[in-house]
Write an enzyme that holds these catalytic residues in place. Structure first.
Site, short mmCIF file in Angstrom:
data_model
loop_
_atom_site.label_atom_id
_atom_site.label_comp_id
_atom_site.label_asym_id
_atom_site.label_seq_id
_atom_site.Cartn_x
_atom_site.Cartn_y
_atom_site.Cartn_z
N SER A 25 8.59 -26.50 -26.87
CA SER A 25 9.30 -27.54 -27.61
C SER A 25 8.37 -28.16 -28.66
CB SER A 25 9.86 -28.58 -26.65
OG SER A 25 10.78 -29.44 -27.28
N ASP A 31 20.51 -24.25 -26.46
CA ASP A 31 19.57 -25.25 -26.99
C ASP A 31 19.82 -25.43 -28.48
OD1 ASP A 31 17.40 -26.86 -27.58
OD2 ASP A 31 15.89 -25.32 -27.18
N HIS A 34 17.47 -26.12 -22.87
CA HIS A 34 16.14 -26.53 -23.32
C HIS A 34 15.27 -26.91 -22.10
CE1 HIS A 34 13.38 -28.13 -26.38
NE2 HIS A 34 13.13 -29.10 -25.53
#
Length: 315
Positions: A152, A252, A282
């Protein structure tokens, strides 16, 4: 998608956050959850320094139960540049070490909003440069076994570190693994160029509002968010980057921008592999070890590491 499964995934995604108001409580909760149950083991913490202002940056090293690789995975955690740290990512890093058979070095970079861009990036860059220039510090004979890894926001930092190392003429990593990375500055469904923002920006684990809030806390200057070191997809020159594995999650909102970055790396002449985990949300690396998306994630990561090891061992 099956409507019942879609509804269930929305429930599992948890309550929506007001990132600007709740980030400190999220940090505390993450540490508490990571400590339950108590970690099986703790490992020594290195201290390194960033190049920007000689900030001391803790780096915790995780050793697998069974060491099967000589690689060192230099890991930059997620959390929107605002949450997450060595403590809250201890379970994920322990899992990463055990499932790859490699040591994992987790970097405890400074967080926004107390330390906005480029403070966290400077810490990650300093740690990477120090280890790449002096791999003996990590017990390595040479730097070709150092692999940059981030999830991320951490994937964003790994990509930016690789850009900085090349731009400044320093030795870069040969390989990087970017897990559902943030690579672009605009996550408004009305203006984003990526369909996944419109498809998944209001549901599941991460929303468009949350990622925009995180980004604004990390880079308060709107124009600064378009900087290549905050949004790697904005880079004019992506040549000379490491062999890259980009892993995205089907459900996501960051899916398309991560895949676009992998495609841009390949178009610039780099070796890049893109893998999308079907039905995944995610934050895959924080899932329990028995979860199917996590198992698939590490199958792909191990294949990538095996390919890199084979290439280096070839005559």
């Amino acid at each position: 998608m099956n409507p019942l499964r879609k509804a269930l995934l929305r429930l599992l995604a948890g309550p929506r956050l007001n990132v600007r108001e709740d980030y400190e409580r999220v940090r505390v909760l993450q540490r508490q959850l990571a400590a339950l149950p108590a970690p099986r083991y703790r490992t020594p913490v290195w201290d390194t320094f960033s190049d920007a202002d000689h900030q001391r940056v803790p780096v915790r090293v995780f050793t697998p139960k069974e060491r099967r690789r000589d690689d060192l995975l230099l890991f930059f955690h997620g959390g929107g540049w605002v949450t997450g740290d060595i403590e809250s990512y201890t379970p994920a890093c322990s899992t990463m070490a055990d499932l790859t058979g490699a040591r994992v070095a987790s970097v405890d970079y400074r967080l926004a909003p107390e330390h906005p861009f480029p403070a966290g990036l400077a810490d990650c860059y300093g740690a990477a440069r120090r280890l790449l220039e002096d791999p003996r510090r990590a017990g390595l004979a040479d730097a070709d076994r150092i692999v940059l890894v981030g999830d991320s926001a951490g994937g964003n930092l790994a990509a930016a570190v690789s850009l900085l190392l090349r731009e400044n003429g320093h030795r870069g990593a040969d390989r990087q693994i970017l897990l559902y990375p943030v690579t672009y500055w605009d996550h408004d469904p009305a203006t984003s160029p990526f369909p996944s923002v419109r498809q998944h920006g209001a549901d599941y684990r991460l929303t468009s509002t949350e990622i925009q809030d995180y980004f604004e806390m990390y880079v308060p200057d709107p124009e600064g968010r378009k900087n290549r070191l905050a949004s790697p997809l904005m880079a004019d020159d992506l040549s000379g980057q490491p062999d890259t594995l980009v892993v995205t999650a089907e459900l996501d909102l960051l899916r398309d921008e991560g895949e676009a970055y992998g495609q841009a790396l390949a178009a610039a002449g780099n070796r890049a592999r893109i893998h999308r985990v079907p039905g995944a949300l995610h934050g895959i690396i924080t899932l329990p070890r028995f979860a199917r998306p996590l198992r698939e994630l590490y199958e792909v990561i191990n294949e990538f590491l095996d390919e890199g090891a084979s290439a280096k061992d070839a005559p």
